[in-house]
Scaffold this active site. Structure first.
Site, PDB file in Angstrom:
ATOM      1  N   SER A  90      -3.187   0.599  10.571  1.00 47.58           N
ATOM      2  CA  SER A  90      -4.463   0.174  10.010  1.00 47.58           C
ATOM      3  C   SER A  90      -4.796  -1.210  10.567  1.00 47.58           C
ATOM      4  CB  SER A  90      -4.380   0.101   8.484  1.00 47.58           C
ATOM      5  OG  SER A  90      -4.051   1.355   7.930  1.00 47.58           O
ATOM      6  N   ASP A 133      -5.719   5.358   2.361  1.00 52.74           N
ATOM      7  CA  ASP A 133      -5.143   5.276   3.698  1.00 52.74           C
ATOM      8  C   ASP A 133      -3.645   5.123   3.465  1.00 52.74           C
ATOM      9  OD1 ASP A 133      -4.454   4.877   6.296  1.00 52.74           O
ATOM     10  OD2 ASP A 133      -5.659   3.080   6.610  1.00 52.74           O
ATOM     11  N   CYS A 185      -4.079   1.697  -0.218  1.00 55.99           N
ATOM     12  CA  CYS A 185      -3.386   1.797   1.064  1.00 55.99           C
ATOM     13  C   CYS A 185      -1.912   1.499   0.837  1.00 55.99           C
ATOM     14  CB  CYS A 185      -3.968   0.815   2.079  1.00 55.99           C
ATOM     15  SG  CYS A 185      -3.206   0.948   3.723  1.00 55.99           S
ATOM     16  N   TRP A 192       0.613   6.724   3.632  1.00 53.72           N
ATOM     17  CA  TRP A 192       1.599   7.386   4.485  1.00 53.72           C
ATOM     18  C   TRP A 192       2.783   7.841   3.649  1.00 53.72           C
ATOM     19  CZ3 TRP A 192       0.081   2.243   5.105  1.00 53.72           C
ATOM     20  CH2 TRP A 192       0.959   1.277   4.608  1.00 53.72           C
TER      21      TRP A 192
END
Length: 694
Positions: A447, A691, A646, A693
């Protein structure tokens, strides 16, 4: 997920697709002056789409007919895993039925010709989901087509019969969204799916899911669907590997030493990464961990980014792993031998997997993902090359025993060199089998942590170096491929600083010495920009709430700097709330020196709320701080605030979502179902974005 929610998300995607399509159309008109309308050619009586297809390498239907291929396998892949699955299916088609399929990158195909696939043929789709329900880059054009289905002869796919397998991660809200949507759109246009929709879950065991789908769905139904019997055709002449490797004693012309991309491509991008000048600094000087802040210069490249986008950095494998693999294969003395790697099937659309010719050293350093965990299929392929019966039995057991494979390979995170070392023998593996054993080394995405308005020519990256000791083998350390490469580059830029130490060696000079200049002490990294849907609201006056612990704060540094920059330009900025979390304020508080000044530029409605988990008896995380400010958060959401998350997907992101659902019940008076529906609507309207992971 309800059909209404699916429709809402599809409408959002359609709007996005139409916008992209409009840009593409205007660009084509400006540069080429061509029309995209499907008119009739009076000389042939066929549509322009059909005429174009017959002379176009993207016409997979014509290729199927010319080469008598009854099966076409399409893959949509971001990291190479879906491509690997597609290739494995292709090999099994040949092995089990003697059927030679086409295995194709979906981006290289004119998918408007799907309606021309002969009804006695089969299509197999292997589709990965990227991020929050997004298609992979190479599947974007197909995704847009599905949203507005206009095939060569209309919108009817009644002749199409297909299998489909999706790759996703159940930590994400839109788990396997792409394969579900592709399946829905294809059947909606009249196509017939054979068997059940297969879905692999990378959160659990994608490999097990993939194998189970093949054994329970694909292969039991494949023969009947294609009217062929198992091994009914002579498959003895079919090559075991997709590529052949030839060693060249006197190579002619340029030998590639790690150059990336197609040199004939004019523009910098995913197909031709740009070697960008970079600077670096460690944000965690008071910690035993490292987090690098990189400044990447993209001036005069034609590449642009928007705040919230991603940057791709193409890694280099470590010298330690390279020599470990070379030793396991007995290649130490041949590393600089020049080789040419070409497709075994001369009619293959993909003639080579990377630039040719090259050397074993360059191939293992720059082109192959030598640190990936080998699949059981790969281990099975290597059994016949075992130099001793004991080594053969060991590797065969790993290939056939799922539990043993999980314990020794997956849980211990062993790459192929380490698996071969585990057998205690040196394997003499032919070059073609070596290439077949690995996927292509893929870029890593980060990012962007800068504002495109404030610094359009400089991209900031925030990356923590990754290393860990697997639980089954605590004596071993596994190093993240790219972040430790970045740390090695940082070390070279600061070679006189003895406090900076590297634990695994890398060649940072790059191909032909292009990536590091010792005299000038300058470094470069191969990069490209990837657009993201993770964006601030277009209305600056709307409130934003951001939750980003650790390096999850990266895009929010860009968001805050973007809002400050806009305010300096005289624009009115709404409340800006940032939740950040780390261990200790004096240890890993990223960009601590910046935040006070930035928030002072904004008004009193903006603030930063911190959770320092190791500074109190009871650990406190961002989700806890969010709950402490629940009523304020709810009121901002009622005032059209956009909410952003995020960071880690499995726990943090899910806990944050649960907190918002809780606010909807506590402060909004909604019941369980209505509260979950409320958050879903926030997502569908772009006001709840992640966003994250795994």
């Amino acid at each position: 997920m309800s059909k209404q929610l699916q429709a809402n998300k599809q409408i959002t995607l359609l709007i996005s697709a139409l916008g992209l399509a409009a840009v593409g159309y205007l660009a084509s008109q400006y540069f080429f002056g061509s029309s995209t309308s499907d008119t009739i050619d009076n000389t042939t009586g066929k549509s322009t789409e059909q005429n174009k297809g017959e002379n176009d390498p993207s016409n997979f239907v014509e290729t199927m007919k010319k080469q008598n291929r009854k099966v076409v396998i399409f893959y949509g892949s971001q990291t190479g895993t879906a491509e690997d699955c597609a290739e494995r299916i292709g090999k099994q088609c040949k092995k089990r039925f003697g059927v030679v399929p086409l295995v194709l990158d979906i981006e290289q195909c004119n998918m408007k010709l799907l309606d021309q696939v002969p009804e006695d043929s089969l299509a197999i789709f292997v589709m990965a989901t990227y991020g929050e329900g997004e298609p992979t880059d190479n599947a974007q054009e197909f995704w847009d087509l599905l949203e507005n289905p206009e095939y060569s002869e209309g919108d009817d796919l009644r002749n199409l019969r297909y299998f489909i397998f999706g790759l996703g991660n159940s930590s994400y809200t839109y788990y396997n969204w792409v394969c579900k949507t592709v399946d829905e759109k294809l059947t909606g246009s009249g196509a017939t799916r054979i068997g059940e929709l297969g879905m692999g879950d990378d959160e659990k065991s994608l490999e097990d899911d993939f194998e189970a789908w093949q054994e329970e769905q694909l292969w039991p139904l494949f023969g009947d669907a294609l009217q062929v019997d198992a091994a009914s055709q002579d498959s003895s002449a079919v090559a075991d590997t997709k590529y052949k490797v030839v060693e060249l004693e006197e190579p002619e012309g340029h030998v590639y030493s790690g150059e990336l991309g197609d040199l004939s491509v004019a523009e910098w991008g995913a197909k031709k990464p740009y070697p960008a000048p970079i600077t670096s600094r460690d944000l965690l000087s008071a910690s035993d961990r490292h987090c690098l802040h990189l400044e990447v210069d993209i001036s005069n490249t034609g590449m642009t980014y928007s705040t919230g986008d991603h940057i791709a950095i193409w890694p280099t494998n470590s010298e330690d792993e390279l020599f470990k693999l070379a030793h396991s294969l007995g290649l130490e003395e041949k590393l600089d031998t020049v080789i040419r790697v070409t497709a075994t099937d001369e009619t293959s659309a993909k003639k080579s997997p990377f630039p040719q010719p090259t050397t074993y050293r360059a191939m293992m350093r720059h082109y192959l993902d030598i640190c990936q965990i080998p699949s059981r299929d790969v281990l099975q392929m290597l059994v016949r090359f075992a130099p001793t019966p004991e080594a053969g039995e060991t590797i065969k057991k790993l290939a056939t025993d799922k539990d043993e494979y999980k314990r020794v390979v997956v849980d211990a995170v062993r790459n192929l060199a380490e698996v071969l070392d585990y057998t205690g023998a040196v394997f003499q593996i032919p070059g073609d089998v070596l290439v077949e054993s690995f996927g292509r080394l893929q870029p890593r995405y980060y990012s962007i942590s800068s504002s495109s308005s404030e610094s359009p020519n400089t991209v900031s990256v925030t990356a923590v170096t990754l290393k860990y000791r697997p639980e089954p083998t605590p004596e071993r350390t596994v190093f993240g491929v790219n972040t430790n490469y970045l740390w090695a580059v940082h070390k070279n830029l600061n070679d006189d600083d003895e406090a900076i130490q590297v634990e695994t060696e890398y060649s940072v000079t790059g191909p032909n010495g292009d990536y590091f200049n010792d005299k000038l002490n300058t470094a470069k990294l191969p990069v490209h920009i990837r657009q993201s849907n993770f964006k601030l609201p277009t209305d600056d006056t709307k409130p934003v709430i951001m939750v980003g612990p650790g390096t999850g704060v990266a895009p929010f540094r860009g968001f805050v700097r973007e809002r400050v920059h806009r305010k300096k330009q005289g624009k009115q900025i709404g409340p800006t709330i940032l939740y950040f979390g780390c261990r200790r304020q004096d240890e890993d508080f990223l960009y601590n020196e910046e935040w006070k000044e930035l928030f002072n530029e904004l008004d009193d409605t903006s603030k930063m709320i911190n959770a320092f988990s190791r500074e109190t008896d009871k650990k406190v995380y961002v989700q806890d701080k969010l709950k402490e400010n629940g009523e304020e958060t709810w009121n901002l959401l009622q005032n059209n605030a956009s909410f952003y998350v995020c960071g880690e997907a499995k726990y943090m992101a899910k806990d944050v979502q649960k907190a918002i659902i809780g606010f909807a019940k506590q402060y909004g008076g909604l019941d369980d179902a209505a509260a979950e529906e409320y958050v879903s609507k926030l997502r569908d309207t772009g006001r709840y974005q992640e966003d994250v992971w795994a």
